[in-house]
Motif scaffolding. Structure first.
Motif, PDB file in Angstrom:
ATOM      1  N   SER A   2      16.837  86.145   4.001  1.00  0.00           N
ATOM      2  CA  SER A   2      15.596  86.520   3.867  1.00  0.00           C
ATOM      3  C   SER A   2      14.761  85.052   3.486  1.00  0.00           C
ATOM      4  O   SER A   2      13.807  84.896   4.152  1.00  0.00           O
ATOM      5  CB  SER A   2      15.368  87.682   2.821  1.00  0.00           C
ATOM      6  OG  SER A   2      13.964  88.029   2.995  1.00  0.00           O
ATOM      7  N   CYS A  42      22.261  91.564   9.855  1.00  0.00           N
ATOM      8  CA  CYS A  42      21.814  92.610   8.892  1.00  0.00           C
ATOM      9  C   CYS A  42      22.041  93.742   9.320  1.00  0.00           C
ATOM     10  O   CYS A  42      22.459  94.733   8.414  1.00  0.00           O
ATOM     11  CB  CYS A  42      20.369  92.233   8.749  1.00  0.00           C
ATOM     12  SG  CYS A  42      19.810  90.765   8.067  1.00  0.00           S
ATOM     13  N   CYS A  43      21.800  94.134  10.619  1.00  0.00           N
ATOM     14  CA  CYS A  43      22.124  95.395  11.034  1.00  0.00           C
ATOM     15  C   CYS A  43      23.440  95.741  10.939  1.00  0.00           C
ATOM     16  O   CYS A  43      23.983  96.925  11.039  1.00  0.00           O
ATOM     17  CB  CYS A  43      21.726  95.473  12.750  1.00  0.00           C
ATOM     18  SG  CYS A  43      19.910  95.589  13.082  1.00  0.00           S
ATOM     19  N   ALA A  68      19.631  93.210   2.612  1.00  0.00           N
ATOM     20  CA  ALA A  68      20.028  93.557   4.274  1.00  0.00           C
ATOM     21  C   ALA A  68      18.425  94.037   4.902  1.00  0.00           C
ATOM     22  O   ALA A  68      18.030  93.626   5.650  1.00  0.00           O
ATOM     23  CB  ALA A  68      21.020  94.244   4.312  1.00  0.00           C
ATOM     24  N   ALA A  71      15.930  91.376   4.492  1.00  0.00           N
ATOM     25  CA  ALA A  71      15.981  90.446   5.717  1.00  0.00           C
ATOM     26  C   ALA A  71      15.790  90.953   7.105  1.00  0.00           C
ATOM     27  O   ALA A  71      15.098  90.116   7.625  1.00  0.00           O
ATOM     28  CB  ALA A  71      17.469  90.167   5.590  1.00  0.00           C
ATOM     29  N   SER A  72      15.995  92.352   7.064  1.00  0.00           N
ATOM     30  CA  SER A  72      15.581  92.807   8.463  1.00  0.00           C
ATOM     31  C   SER A  72      14.286  92.835   8.676  1.00  0.00           C
ATOM     32  O   SER A  72      13.900  92.310   9.717  1.00  0.00           O
ATOM     33  CB  SER A  72      16.236  94.256   8.671  1.00  0.00           C
ATOM     34  OG  SER A  72      17.575  94.335   8.690  1.00  0.00           O
ATOM     35  N   CYS A  75      12.852  89.195   9.481  1.00  0.00           N
ATOM     36  CA  CYS A  75      13.186  88.977  10.889  1.00  0.00           C
ATOM     37  C   CYS A  75      12.139  89.630  11.657  1.00  0.00           C
ATOM     38  O   CYS A  75      11.618  88.788  12.852  1.00  0.00           O
ATOM     39  CB  CYS A  75      14.428  89.478  11.145  1.00  0.00           C
ATOM     40  SG  CYS A  75      15.848  88.243  10.459  1.00  0.00           S
ATOM     41  N   CYS A 137      10.944  98.716   8.292  1.00  0.00           N
ATOM     42  CA  CYS A 137      11.565  98.236   9.728  1.00  0.00           C
ATOM     43  C   CYS A 137      11.170  99.078  11.026  1.00  0.00           C
ATOM     44  O   CYS A 137      10.786  98.476  11.894  1.00  0.00           O
ATOM     45  CB  CYS A 137      12.925  98.270   9.556  1.00  0.00           C
ATOM     46  SG  CYS A 137      13.764  96.893   8.298  1.00  0.00           S
TER      47      CYS A 137
END
Length: 286
Positions: A2, A42-43, A68, A71-72, A75, A137
């Motif tokens: 991230s 991440c996924c 995670a 970080a998603s 992105c 997200c």
């Protein structure tokens, strides 16, 4: 990861002397070579966590899950085309996902993953902070540029998105948490900012969906003191939907004539109810 994405996405004070063109060249190279792999990783981590019984009592697992999810988000909020959009206008923006990401978004598992994580985390004790990240997200996923899909693919993507939203509205799971509530209101607003009313009326069970959204909006307006900043997104949703009525070409009924008056009445009543509150507040100041 991230922190790496954030660093690649913005010019830091230490790099103030570096030209914007050089920064964009570096950011574009990172976007094309590494960003998608980071998102996929991440996924993958989130999918593995979902496959187990989520326990927020395990500090290490909770920390990894949170990392995670964050970080998603970094992105999905990456400045893909160098627009540096003003955060104040974030809900008017479209996420300019690169064409190379297309297969990832065509997979039904991508949307389903974050909806599933939201349901699991929002039902877990102390999971409010993490479940709101899952919703954040989904807000970005709902804002993916229209041109990424063909008409049929966009319709399928919207249908999966609407189904997930309807399930949350049906059970109101986790919406008592202020963070979840705010992100969910943002998600509802994105439904109209990125899709046309003519597309929305074609989703499966649209009559039930619009009924649930109207009920949720009226209840939110009746409790306007609890989350005044979140109500803005709901009002934005209805304003855009009503403004789109003259342009709807689909034969399916939009049903706004049934629900828009009740939303309008609830809003007017909320403004009338706010008068005594404002008077008391001003009286205290004076």
């Amino acid at each position: 990861m991230s922190q790496l994405v954030v660093e690649m996405n913005q010019v830091s004070e230490a790099d103030a002397n570096r030209s914007l063109a050089k920064h964009r060249k570096t950011a574009s190279s990172f976007r094309d070579t590494s960003l998608l792999e980071i998102f996929r990783l991440c996924c993958s981590l989130l999918s593995a966590a979902r496959g187990k019984e989520l326990s927020l009592q395990d500090a290490a697992s909770t920390a990894l899950l949170g990392a995670a999810l964050r970080a998603s988000i970094t992105c999905l909020t990456f400045d893909f085309i160098g627009t540096s959009a003003d955060e104040a206008n974030d809900d008017l923006c479209t996420v300019q996902i690169p064409t190379t990401w297309r297969p990832t978004f065509l997979e039904s598992a991508t949307l389903e993953l974050f909806f599933s994580l939201y349901h699991s985390l929002s039902s877990a004790e102390g999971g409010g902070a993490l479940s709101s990240l899952a919703l954040a997200c989904l807000v970005q996923l709902a804002s993916v540029r229209r041109s990424l899909f063909s008409n049929n693919e966009r319709a399928k993507f919207l249908n999966r998105l609407a189904e997930g939203v309807a399930q949350i509205l049906q059970h109101t799971q986790g919406l008592s948490d202020p963070l979840n509530y705010h992100e969910f209101c943002r998600l509802l607003a994105r439904l109209k900012s990125n899709y046309q009313l003519g597309e929305l009326v074609l989703v499966d069970n649209y009559p039930r969906l619009i009924e649930l959204i109207a009920k949720f909006t009226v209840q939110s307006l009746q409790m306007w003191q609890s989350a005044p900043n979140s109500v803005y997104y709901l009002l934005s949703l209805w304003q855009r939907m009503v403004a789109s009525v003259p342009y709807v070409k689909a034969s399916e009924p939009h049903r706004l004539e049934t629900y828009a008056p009740s939303v309008t009445a609830a809003y007017i009543q909320s403004r009338l109810d706010s008068v005594p509150v404002i008077i008391r507040f001003v009286a205290k100041i004076l």
